[in-house]
Scaffold this active site. Structure first.
Site, mmCIF file in Angstrom:
data_model
loop_
_atom_site.group_PDB
_atom_site.id
_atom_site.type_symbol
_atom_site.label_atom_id
_atom_site.label_comp_id
_atom_site.label_asym_id
_atom_site.label_seq_id
_atom_site.Cartn_x
_atom_site.Cartn_y
_atom_site.Cartn_z
ATOM 1 N N GLU A 150 -24.258 30.004 35.706
ATOM 2 C CA GLU A 150 -23.699 31.245 36.274
ATOM 3 C C GLU A 150 -22.498 30.936 37.154
ATOM 4 O OE1 GLU A 150 -27.435 32.704 37.754
ATOM 5 O OE2 GLU A 150 -28.100 32.883 35.678
ATOM 6 N N LYS A 174 -31.965 32.626 42.428
ATOM 7 C CA LYS A 174 -30.675 33.317 42.241
ATOM 8 C C LYS A 174 -30.467 34.337 43.378
ATOM 9 C CE LYS A 174 -31.385 32.709 37.340
ATOM 10 N NZ LYS A 174 -30.787 32.797 36.047
ATOM 11 N N HIS A 234 -24.524 25.297 38.157
ATOM 12 C CA HIS A 234 -25.336 26.229 37.366
ATOM 13 C C HIS A 234 -24.421 27.012 36.420
ATOM 14 C CE1 HIS A 234 -27.924 29.604 36.328
ATOM 15 N NE2 HIS A 234 -28.925 28.798 36.599
ATOM 16 N N ASN A 252 -35.244 28.593 40.824
ATOM 17 C CA ASN A 252 -33.923 29.116 41.182
ATOM 18 C C ASN A 252 -34.056 30.624 41.346
ATOM 19 O OD1 ASN A 252 -31.251 29.802 41.460
ATOM 20 N ND2 ASN A 252 -30.704 29.395 39.319
ATOM 21 N N GLU A 282 -29.691 22.946 30.763
ATOM 22 C CA GLU A 282 -29.992 24.375 30.633
ATOM 23 C C GLU A 282 -29.065 24.997 29.585
ATOM 24 O OE1 GLU A 282 -31.903 26.082 34.333
ATOM 25 O OE2 GLU A 282 -29.788 25.975 34.828
ATOM 26 N N SER A 300 -35.570 30.143 30.369
ATOM 27 C CA SER A 300 -36.724 30.976 30.017
ATOM 28 C C SER A 300 -38.038 30.199 29.973
ATOM 29 C CB SER A 300 -36.462 31.709 28.696
ATOM 30 O OG SER A 300 -35.345 32.574 28.836
ATOM 31 N N GLY A 305 -32.348 33.261 31.134
ATOM 32 C CA GLY A 305 -32.560 34.677 31.417
ATOM 33 C C GLY A 305 -32.617 35.550 30.182
HETATM 34 C C1 PEP Z 1 -31.943 29.321 35.674
HETATM 35 O O1 PEP Z 1 -31.490 30.218 36.357
HETATM 36 O O2 PEP Z 1 -31.631 28.151 35.932
HETATM 37 C C2 PEP Z 1 -32.853 29.661 34.580
HETATM 38 C C3 PEP Z 1 -33.252 28.703 33.784
HETATM 39 O O3 PEP Z 1 -33.237 30.973 34.467
HETATM 40 P P1 PEP Z 1 -34.441 31.571 33.554
HETATM 41 O O4 PEP Z 1 -35.630 30.673 33.774
HETATM 42 O O5 PEP Z 1 -34.668 32.947 34.051
HETATM 43 O O6 PEP Z 1 -33.976 31.513 32.140
#
Ligand code: PEP
Length: 248
Positions: free
Chosen positions: A96, A12, A94, A10, A165, A211, A171
């Site tokens: 976000e 983003k 997601h 992703n 998630e 992460s 993040g």
């Molecule tokens: C994501 O954006 O779905 C995500 C898991 O980000 P990160 O791996 O940076 O934590």
């Protein structure tokens, strides 16, 4: 069983034309495990460009879409448009989108239903906040978010991947431990066995996201109910190749 491992990237709202071309070059060199499905979530403006330069073993996904095919929805893109440029996937729900853009379970479900109606495959994201985890509400939240998807998906679960998630792990550099992730994946599968059509609990792929890096991917990938990853930050880096290959 026999769930094919699936790793999503992703990106983003990151990258420019040069950077996305560099990432595709890195992925082309790989080598990527041919037994793993790879889907990269690209900013809408670069979708067609990336689709044109990506090798056939990499699927290109939108990161969002609206819930109808066309009309007066300034700034939005539709599943029909995503299909029109040759892409077959979209990431929906997601965290976000849920937190920054205030998307509720009902809207996410409407988007999922329309994306599936339009022939897209969907990575549907779910997950609890830190506050919810600390209040002991992880399962309640994850089950509620998934419940909203049940009527939207109907019998089309073969075209859906769930991405668990935990919001506190996205993040932040704080990965859920393999045990924490496995526990949620296993209880979600158990919940699906009595709330989704027969067979879905065993067949649906559940990715872990939050992460994930090359350093922790192997241990997470070894968990029996983790069928892949959704990767944010590390999907912009060469280590994404190692994450794709984590089951090797
Ligand atoms: C994501 O954006 O779905 C995500 C898991 O980000 P990160 O791996 O940076 O934590």
């Amino acid at each position: 069983m026999g769930r094919k491992f699936i790793v999503g990237g992703n990106w983003k709202m990151n990258g420019d034309k040069k950077q996305v071309a560099d990432i595709i070059e890195t992925l082309k060199k790989g080598p990527l495990d041919p037994n793993v499905e790879v889907v990269i979530g690209v900013p809408a403006i670069y979708l067609e460009y990336v689709k044109n330069i990506a090798p056939a073993n990499i699927e290109v996904s939108a990161q969002n879409c609206w819930k109808v095919a066309k009309g007066a929805f300034t700034g939005e893109i539709s599943p029909a448009m995503i299909k029109d440029i040759g892409c077959n996937w979209v990431i929906l729900g997601h965290s976000e989108r849920r937190t920054i853009f205030k998307e509720q379970d009902e809207l996410v479900a409407e988007k999922v239903a329309h994306a599936l109606d339009s022939g897209l495959k969907v990575i549907a994201c779910i997950g609890e906040t830190l506050e919810e985890r600390e209040a002991g509400k992880t399962e309640e939240v994850v089950f509620r978010q998934t419940k909203a998807l049940i009527p939207a998906v109907g019998d089309r679960w073969a075209n859906v991947v769930l991405a668990y998630e935990p919001v506190w792990a996205i993040g932040t550099g704080k990965t859920a431990s393999p045990q924490q992730a496995q526990d949620v994946h296993a209880s979600l599968r158990k919940w699906l066995s009595s709330n989704a059509p027969a067979g879905v609990a065993d067949s649906v792929r559940i990715q872990y996201g939050g992460s994930v890096t090359a350093a922790n991917a192997k241990e997470l990938a070894a968990c029996p109910d983790i069928d892949g990853f959704l990767v944010g930050g590390a999907s912009l880096k060469p280590e994404f190749v190692d994450i794709v290959n984590a089951t090797q």
